[in-house]
Motif scaffolding. Structure first.
Motif, PDB file in Angstrom:
ATOM      1  N   CYS A 102       5.043   8.860 -10.720  1.00  0.00           N
ATOM      2  CA  CYS A 102       4.431   8.954 -12.055  1.00  0.00           C
ATOM      3  C   CYS A 102       3.879  10.356 -12.307  1.00  0.00           C
ATOM      4  O   CYS A 102       4.076  10.934 -13.382  1.00  0.00           O
ATOM      5  CB  CYS A 102       3.333   7.920 -12.202  1.00  0.00           C
ATOM      6  SG  CYS A 102       3.922   6.211 -12.242  1.00  0.00           S
ATOM      7  N   ALA A 103       3.184  10.923 -11.306  1.00  0.00           N
ATOM      8  CA  ALA A 103       2.586  12.246 -11.485  1.00  0.00           C
ATOM      9  C   ALA A 103       3.646  13.332 -11.615  1.00  0.00           C
ATOM     10  O   ALA A 103       3.592  14.169 -12.528  1.00  0.00           O
ATOM     11  CB  ALA A 103       1.658  12.553 -10.318  1.00  0.00           C
ATOM     12  N   VAL A 153      -2.211  17.221 -18.460  1.00  0.00           N
ATOM     13  CA  VAL A 153      -1.385  16.301 -17.671  1.00  0.00           C
ATOM     14  C   VAL A 153      -1.745  16.421 -16.188  1.00  0.00           C
ATOM     15  O   VAL A 153      -1.819  15.426 -15.464  1.00  0.00           O
ATOM     16  CB  VAL A 153       0.114  16.579 -17.891  1.00  0.00           C
ATOM     17  CG1 VAL A 153       0.969  15.632 -17.067  1.00  0.00           C
ATOM     18  CG2 VAL A 153       0.475  16.443 -19.359  1.00  0.00           C
ATOM     19  N   VAL A 154      -1.976  17.652 -15.729  1.00  0.00           N
ATOM     20  CA  VAL A 154      -2.380  17.870 -14.336  1.00  0.00           C
ATOM     21  C   VAL A 154      -3.679  17.128 -14.034  1.00  0.00           C
ATOM     22  O   VAL A 154      -3.814  16.473 -12.988  1.00  0.00           O
ATOM     23  CB  VAL A 154      -2.559  19.376 -14.056  1.00  0.00           C
ATOM     24  CG1 VAL A 154      -3.178  19.594 -12.677  1.00  0.00           C
ATOM     25  CG2 VAL A 154      -1.228  20.101 -14.131  1.00  0.00           C
ATOM     26  N   LEU A 155      -4.641  17.193 -14.968  1.00  0.00           N
ATOM     27  CA  LEU A 155      -5.962  16.623 -14.731  1.00  0.00           C
ATOM     28  C   LEU A 155      -6.042  15.129 -15.025  1.00  0.00           C
ATOM     29  O   LEU A 155      -7.098  14.528 -14.832  1.00  0.00           O
ATOM     30  CB  LEU A 155      -7.010  17.372 -15.567  1.00  0.00           C
ATOM     31  CG  LEU A 155      -7.180  18.859 -15.231  1.00  0.00           C
ATOM     32  CD1 LEU A 155      -8.270  19.482 -16.090  1.00  0.00           C
ATOM     33  CD2 LEU A 155      -7.483  19.065 -13.752  1.00  0.00           C
ATOM     34  N   THR A 156      -4.955  14.537 -15.484  1.00  0.00           N
ATOM     35  CA  THR A 156      -4.927  13.084 -15.704  1.00  0.00           C
ATOM     36  C   THR A 156      -3.896  12.433 -14.783  1.00  0.00           C
ATOM     37  O   THR A 156      -4.238  11.930 -13.719  1.00  0.00           O
ATOM     38  CB  THR A 156      -4.633  12.768 -17.180  1.00  0.00           C
ATOM     39  OG1 THR A 156      -3.427  13.457 -17.604  1.00  0.00           O
ATOM     40  CG2 THR A 156      -5.779  13.196 -18.076  1.00  0.00           C
ATOM     41  N   ALA A 157      -2.644  12.481 -15.187  1.00  0.00           N
ATOM     42  CA  ALA A 157      -1.586  11.860 -14.383  1.00  0.00           C
ATOM     43  C   ALA A 157      -1.460  12.524 -13.017  1.00  0.00           C
ATOM     44  O   ALA A 157      -1.252  11.850 -12.000  1.00  0.00           O
ATOM     45  CB  ALA A 157      -0.250  11.938 -15.130  1.00  0.00           C
ATOM     46  N   GLY A 158      -1.607  13.854 -12.965  1.00  0.00           N
ATOM     47  CA  GLY A 158      -1.487  14.557 -11.693  1.00  0.00           C
ATOM     48  C   GLY A 158      -2.595  14.184 -10.724  1.00  0.00           C
ATOM     49  O   GLY A 158      -2.347  13.917  -9.547  1.00  0.00           O
ATOM     50  N   VAL A 159      -3.814  14.156 -11.207  1.00  0.00           N
ATOM     51  CA  VAL A 159      -4.956  13.813 -10.362  1.00  0.00           C
ATOM     52  C   VAL A 159      -4.829  12.400  -9.806  1.00  0.00           C
ATOM     53  O   VAL A 159      -4.979  12.159  -8.596  1.00  0.00           O
ATOM     54  CB  VAL A 159      -6.272  13.962 -11.158  1.00  0.00           C
ATOM     55  CG1 VAL A 159      -7.413  13.235 -10.461  1.00  0.00           C
ATOM     56  CG2 VAL A 159      -6.616  15.434 -11.328  1.00  0.00           C
ATOM     57  N   ILE A 160      -4.540  11.435 -10.683  1.00  0.00           N
ATOM     58  CA  ILE A 160      -4.464  10.036 -10.246  1.00  0.00           C
ATOM     59  C   ILE A 160      -3.242   9.795  -9.362  1.00  0.00           C
ATOM     60  O   ILE A 160      -3.336   9.221  -8.281  1.00  0.00           O
ATOM     61  CB  ILE A 160      -4.438   9.099 -11.472  1.00  0.00           C
ATOM     62  CG1 ILE A 160      -5.741   9.243 -12.255  1.00  0.00           C
ATOM     63  CG2 ILE A 160      -4.241   7.654 -11.030  1.00  0.00           C
ATOM     64  CD1 ILE A 160      -5.752   8.495 -13.577  1.00  0.00           C
ATOM     65  N   GLY A 161      -2.079  10.246  -9.826  1.00  0.00           N
ATOM     66  CA  GLY A 161      -0.841   9.981  -9.089  1.00  0.00           C
ATOM     67  C   GLY A 161      -0.778  10.673  -7.751  1.00  0.00           C
ATOM     68  O   GLY A 161      -0.525  10.043  -6.717  1.00  0.00           O
ATOM     69  N   PHE A 162      -1.025  12.000  -7.730  1.00  0.00           N
ATOM     70  CA  PHE A 162      -0.982  12.730  -6.466  1.00  0.00           C
ATOM     71  C   PHE A 162      -2.138  12.329  -5.554  1.00  0.00           C
ATOM     72  O   PHE A 162      -2.010  12.339  -4.332  1.00  0.00           O
ATOM     73  CB  PHE A 162      -1.006  14.236  -6.719  1.00  0.00           C
ATOM     74  CG  PHE A 162       0.240  14.765  -7.374  1.00  0.00           C
ATOM     75  CD1 PHE A 162       1.486  14.271  -7.027  1.00  0.00           C
ATOM     76  CD2 PHE A 162       0.170  15.756  -8.348  1.00  0.00           C
ATOM     77  CE1 PHE A 162       2.646  14.746  -7.626  1.00  0.00           C
ATOM     78  CE2 PHE A 162       1.316  16.249  -8.953  1.00  0.00           C
ATOM     79  CZ  PHE A 162       2.567  15.743  -8.593  1.00  0.00           C
ATOM     80  N   GLY A 163      -3.291  11.960  -6.160  1.00  0.00           N
ATOM     81  CA  GLY A 163      -4.420  11.508  -5.358  1.00  0.00           C
ATOM     82  C   GLY A 163      -4.110  10.228  -4.607  1.00  0.00           C
ATOM     83  O   GLY A 163      -4.365  10.109  -3.411  1.00  0.00           O
ATOM     84  N   LEU A 193       0.829  -1.208   0.000  1.00  0.00           N
ATOM     85  CA  LEU A 193       0.000   0.000   0.000  1.00  0.00           C
ATOM     86  C   LEU A 193       0.863   1.258   0.000  1.00  0.00           C
ATOM     87  O   LEU A 193       0.581   2.223  -0.716  1.00  0.00           O
ATOM     88  CB  LEU A 193      -0.934  -0.004   1.212  1.00  0.00           C
ATOM     89  CG  LEU A 193      -1.855  -1.219   1.357  1.00  0.00           C
ATOM     90  CD1 LEU A 193      -2.749  -1.060   2.584  1.00  0.00           C
ATOM     91  CD2 LEU A 193      -2.692  -1.425   0.105  1.00  0.00           C
ATOM     92  N   VAL A 194       1.921   1.261   0.813  1.00  0.00           N
ATOM     93  CA  VAL A 194       2.843   2.402   0.833  1.00  0.00           C
ATOM     94  C   VAL A 194       3.581   2.498  -0.497  1.00  0.00           C
ATOM     95  O   VAL A 194       3.777   3.593  -1.042  1.00  0.00           O
ATOM     96  CB  VAL A 194       3.837   2.270   2.002  1.00  0.00           C
ATOM     97  CG1 VAL A 194       4.846   3.420   1.986  1.00  0.00           C
ATOM     98  CG2 VAL A 194       3.095   2.248   3.331  1.00  0.00           C
ATOM     99  N   GLY A 195       3.967   1.350  -1.061  1.00  0.00           N
ATOM    100  CA  GLY A 195       4.665   1.345  -2.344  1.00  0.00           C
ATOM    101  C   GLY A 195       3.799   1.890  -3.466  1.00  0.00           C
ATOM    102  O   GLY A 195       4.287   2.616  -4.347  1.00  0.00           O
ATOM    103  N   LEU A 196       2.517   1.563  -3.447  1.00  0.00           N
ATOM    104  CA  LEU A 196       1.606   2.075  -4.475  1.00  0.00           C
ATOM    105  C   LEU A 196       1.491   3.593  -4.393  1.00  0.00           C
ATOM    106  O   LEU A 196       1.465   4.284  -5.422  1.00  0.00           O
ATOM    107  CB  LEU A 196       0.233   1.424  -4.297  1.00  0.00           C
ATOM    108  CG  LEU A 196      -0.850   1.818  -5.312  1.00  0.00           C
ATOM    109  CD1 LEU A 196      -0.417   1.451  -6.727  1.00  0.00           C
ATOM    110  CD2 LEU A 196      -2.177   1.152  -4.963  1.00  0.00           C
ATOM    111  N   ALA A 197       1.425   4.124  -3.170  1.00  0.00           N
ATOM    112  CA  ALA A 197       1.353   5.579  -2.994  1.00  0.00           C
ATOM    113  C   ALA A 197       2.611   6.261  -3.525  1.00  0.00           C
ATOM    114  O   ALA A 197       2.541   7.285  -4.221  1.00  0.00           O
ATOM    115  CB  ALA A 197       1.151   5.909  -1.520  1.00  0.00           C
ATOM    116  N   ALA A 198       3.776   5.700  -3.205  1.00  0.00           N
ATOM    117  CA  ALA A 198       5.034   6.278  -3.674  1.00  0.00           C
ATOM    118  C   ALA A 198       5.134   6.219  -5.193  1.00  0.00           C
ATOM    119  O   ALA A 198       5.583   7.174  -5.843  1.00  0.00           O
ATOM    120  CB  ALA A 198       6.213   5.551  -3.032  1.00  0.00           C
TER     121      ALA A 198
END
Length: 399
Positions: free
Chosen positions: A94-95, A107-117, A84-89
């Motif tokens: 990626c973002a 990019v912010v609204l795709t990779a940024g949203v998913i990755g930082f979220g 779970l921690v690895g998935l967050a990192a």
């Protein structure tokens, strides 16, 4: 595997806690570099209107809410925490990497949203694991909560300052490059220090660790969450509005927001370590009521800032109220659900996330219609509502 005090020497237990806090620190500093920067990046960097902040914040925090809920369910069920921690990192890498290569809105609204979220779920996961770690090492939960909160606040003292210095001195794109570099350290610590099969098995909080002895009732839990929602909303409104308010409306230099965050979090750390003493002297509920009153006054003072010294004074007061609130709030919520600590922790963090979801659109809409100073003044009113909710949810025995 789960660390047991009966099978671990005292020195080994101390080392395990220190490595845990180091991992928490590194993960938090990644988040601290990005979260306060994104509204600034969208408005000042990409040149969009303030309403776009609402779109990004709503999408990203919604992803975090889903991740927190699913992860908490797995943690309370005895699932391994390592992946779970690895998935967050991985989500953060990626973002940040995508925005370093191509800093654009899509990019912010795709990779940024998913990755930082997804990456934001690491805080809730680590706090859930930390509570279990405290029980196994016979450390008071309130005290170890304070250690974890101090660790996260120290990261917040460094992260935003570095971010805004880089943005002002080198460029906005360089912030994401640096974020990728720091996240590599996060991944390294996760891989080499966190045991592969460690779990946060659910367990009852010992009576001596429960800082607020009261009858456990769902109504009390949800009123506690309602208080956290209101005061966190007030903080989220000011948190999102202050960087642009300082630079665009007050006319302070570009590095000023980062400097203010550093002062704020420095005072936070002092306040957090004072929390056990405050609880022992006046009790958790009374301390929270006093802190909420301080928040109302402080946010009004922040809205009136017109110079660099005033900004520093306001940041110190903000750190004082938020440091006490951050440390007291999570223990207050946990005290209403001693049998399911991970669930209580997830409710606490999800409440913070929901407040961010609500605050994000509010910041964009109010700033679009009026200005960012008005956003901050509205936040003070939300803090008044928090005080009212706290009064309604007063425990029968506010110890």
């Amino acid at each position: 595997m789960p660390i047991s005090p009966s099978s671990t020497a005292p020195v080994g237990a101390v080392t395990a806690r220190l490595m845990f806090l180091l991992l928490l620190f590194c993960g938090t500093i990644c988040t601290a570099m990005i979260v306060p920067f994104m509204s600034y990046f969208l408005v000042r960097g990409l040149g969009y209107e303030p309403w776009i902040i609402s779109v990004y914040a709503g999408m990203a925090i919604s992803v975090t809410l889903v991740a927190n809920r699913q992860f908490a369910r797995r943690i309370d069920g005895g699932a391994r925490v390592f992946p779970l921690v690895g998935l967050a990192a991985a989500g953060f890498v990626c973002a940040a990497g995508a925005l370093a290569l191509l800093p654009a809105l899509w990019v912010v609204l795709t990779a940024g949203v998913i990755g930082f979220g997804i990456s934001s779920s690491a805080v809730s996961t680590m706090f859930s694991l930390g509570g279990s770690l405290a029980e196994r090492h016979k450390v008071e939960r309130v005290r170890f909560n304070a250690h974890m909160r101090a660790t996260t606040s120290t990261a917040w003292m460094i992260g935003p300052a570095v971010t805004f210095l880089i943005a002002d001195g080198i460029g906005l794109r360089a912030v994401f490059v640096m974020a990728v570099a720091v996240s590599m350290v996060w991944i390294g610590l996760w891989w080499f220090t966190l045991p592969r099969d460690i779990t946060a098995m659910p367990g009852r909080v010992p009576a001596q660790d429960s800082a607020c002895q009261t009858t456990v009732a769902p109504q009390g839990l949800w009123l506690a969450a309602g208080f956290v929602f209101c005061l966190s909303s007030a903080h989220s409104l000011t948190f999102s509005a202050l960087p642009i308010f300082y630079v665009e409306e007050v006319g302070l230099p570009g590095y000023a927001p980062g400097f203010a965050f550093s002062i704020k979090t420095f005072v936070e750390v002092i306040a957090i370590f004072s929390t056990p003493w405050v609880i022992a002297r006046i009790g958790m509920w009374r301390a929270l009521l006093a802190v909420t009153g301080l928040a109302v006054v402080t946010i009004q003072l922040l809205a009136a800032v017109q110079s660099f010294p005033q900004m520093l004074a306001g940041a110190a007061l903000e750190g004082l109220y938020y440091g006490f609130y951050a440390s007291l709030g999570i223990s207050y919520v946990q005290s209403f659900a001693p049998d399911t600590p991970a669930r209580a922790t997830a409710i606490y963090w999800n409440t913070l996330m929901v407040s961010g979801v609500m605050a994000g659109p509010a910041v964009g809409l109010i700033a679009q219609a009026y200005d960012f100073q008005t956003v901050i003044r509205c936040a003070s009113g939300v803090a008044v509502v928090a005080a009212a909710v706290l009064l309604v949810g007063r425990p029968r025995s506010p110890a």
